[in-house]
Design a protein around this motif. Structure first.
Motif, PDB file in Angstrom:
ATOM      1  N   CYS A 159      34.936 -14.294 -48.535  1.00  0.00           N
ATOM      2  CA  CYS A 159      35.600 -15.087 -49.842  1.00  0.00           C
ATOM      3  C   CYS A 159      34.407 -16.860 -49.749  1.00  0.00           C
ATOM      4  O   CYS A 159      34.311 -17.614 -50.977  1.00  0.00           O
ATOM      5  N   SER A 160      34.063 -17.463 -48.826  1.00  0.00           N
ATOM      6  CA  SER A 160      33.586 -18.243 -48.793  1.00  0.00           C
ATOM      7  C   SER A 160      32.519 -18.598 -49.236  1.00  0.00           C
ATOM      8  O   SER A 160      31.709 -19.227 -50.334  1.00  0.00           O
ATOM      9  N   SER A 163      32.631 -18.136 -53.344  1.00  0.00           N
ATOM     10  CA  SER A 163      33.277 -19.686 -53.654  1.00  0.00           C
ATOM     11  C   SER A 163      32.625 -20.371 -53.846  1.00  0.00           C
ATOM     12  O   SER A 163      32.243 -20.936 -55.063  1.00  0.00           O
ATOM     13  N   PHE A 164      31.455 -20.435 -52.904  1.00  0.00           N
ATOM     14  CA  PHE A 164      29.427 -21.350 -53.688  1.00  0.00           C
ATOM     15  C   PHE A 164      29.167 -20.752 -54.644  1.00  0.00           C
ATOM     16  O   PHE A 164      28.927 -21.793 -55.220  1.00  0.00           O
ATOM     17  N   ILE A 166      30.832 -18.627 -57.057  1.00  0.00           N
ATOM     18  CA  ILE A 166      31.502 -19.591 -58.384  1.00  0.00           C
ATOM     19  C   ILE A 166      31.254 -21.535 -58.478  1.00  0.00           C
ATOM     20  O   ILE A 166      30.716 -21.857 -59.540  1.00  0.00           O
ATOM     21  N   GLY A 167      31.522 -22.241 -57.623  1.00  0.00           N
ATOM     22  CA  GLY A 167      31.246 -23.185 -57.225  1.00  0.00           C
ATOM     23  C   GLY A 167      30.249 -24.299 -58.310  1.00  0.00           C
ATOM     24  O   GLY A 167      29.847 -24.789 -58.041  1.00  0.00           O
ATOM     25  N   SER A 168      28.975 -23.198 -57.595  1.00  0.00           N
ATOM     26  CA  SER A 168      27.866 -24.184 -58.058  1.00  0.00           C
ATOM     27  C   SER A 168      27.727 -23.890 -59.620  1.00  0.00           C
ATOM     28  O   SER A 168      26.716 -24.223 -60.041  1.00  0.00           O
ATOM     29  N   ILE A 170      30.261 -23.959 -61.759  1.00  0.00           N
ATOM     30  CA  ILE A 170      31.226 -25.174 -62.427  1.00  0.00           C
ATOM     31  C   ILE A 170      31.640 -26.922 -61.692  1.00  0.00           C
ATOM     32  O   ILE A 170      32.063 -26.884 -62.104  1.00  0.00           O
ATOM     33  N   THR A 171      30.533 -27.086 -60.675  1.00  0.00           N
ATOM     34  CA  THR A 171      31.265 -28.338 -60.046  1.00  0.00           C
ATOM     35  C   THR A 171      30.471 -29.299 -60.847  1.00  0.00           C
ATOM     36  O   THR A 171      29.263 -29.369 -61.210  1.00  0.00           O
ATOM     37  N   ASP A 172      31.319 -30.162 -60.631  1.00  0.00           N
ATOM     38  CA  ASP A 172      30.496 -31.555 -61.484  1.00  0.00           C
ATOM     39  C   ASP A 172      29.459 -31.730 -61.155  1.00  0.00           C
ATOM     40  O   ASP A 172      28.902 -32.014 -60.002  1.00  0.00           O
TER      41      ASP A 172
END
Length: 222
Positions: A159-160, A163-164, A166-168, A170-172
């Motif tokens: 999961c971590s 999340s890394f 996916i976050g790369s 969608i993160t601002d």
């Protein structure tokens, strides 16, 4: 079983503190291209080691002792005993490495307001002792329970990592913290190495390789 006893154990030890905390540092020091070379070199070494272990394991019954039993059987009990002492010490150092890495990250995420002693180093010692006692309790309860717990930990790791990734996307963007998103210019700037002194030590290719390689020795866990 093979999944519980081998694959899960190996993945947990490979996706450990070095992979999460040191891989960005390796890229910063060695650059993208040399980092790929480091990963490929480590992969070749581990593949050859795994083939050797497979050859020994299929040559007869493997008794208690795991890797130590295989080493002593392959090169004799006298040399194998000496290697076994080093192997046990290395495992002790590895436990300290993982506990300290976890506690340092844990304290950084808690922030200074949640400090127990007011000193980050002493906080690491306090949390590390608590975690070490917890690990001792798990071992005393039995290996079967540890293997069941490993599957839950592996799910958290997956999961971590997801999340890394996916976050790369969608993160601002936050250039002040070094996050500029997927950028061709940033990639070209970081293709080559830029070895810098770190904590009083000068580094080169093999120095960086030596720090990252222990992540791959997780195959010994299985």
């Amino acid at each position: 079983g093979t999944w519980d006893g081998v694959f899960a154990s190996c993945l947990l030890n490979i996706f450990g503190v070095i992979m999460f905390l040191r891989l960005p540092w390796v890229v910063g020091q060695a650059g993208v291209l040399l980092t790929i070379v480091i990963i490929l070199m480590a992969g070749i070494v581990v593949t050859l080691t795994t083939l050797s272990m497979s050859a020994i394991a299929t040559n007869g019954e493997i008794q208690a002792g795991g890797a130590y039993y295989m080493i002593s059987r392959a090169i004799g009990p006298s040399i194998g005993g000496a290697v076994g002492v080093i192997f046990s010490l290395a495992n002790g150092v590895a436990v300290a490495l993982y506990i300290i890495g976890f506690c340092m990250t844990f304290i950084e995420n808690l922030g200074p307001d949640a400090s127990i002693t007011g000193d980050p180093i002493n906080d690491v010692r306090v949390y590390g002792l608590i975690l070490l006692v917890f690990c001792l309790g798990m071992v005393l309860i039995g290996v079967g329970w540890v293997i069941k717990l490993q599957l839950s930990l592996l799910a958290l790791l997956v999961c971590s990592i997801l999340s890394f990734v996916i976050g790369s996307f969608i993160t601002d963007l936050n250039p002040a913290k070094g996050f500029v998103g997927y950028n061709v210019g940033a990639l070209s700037d970081n293709l080559g190495p830029d070895f810098q002194p770190f904590e009083g030590e000068d580094y080169n290719f093999f120095g960086v390789f030596a720090i990252f390689f222990p992540a791959f020795t997780g195959i010994m866990a299985g």
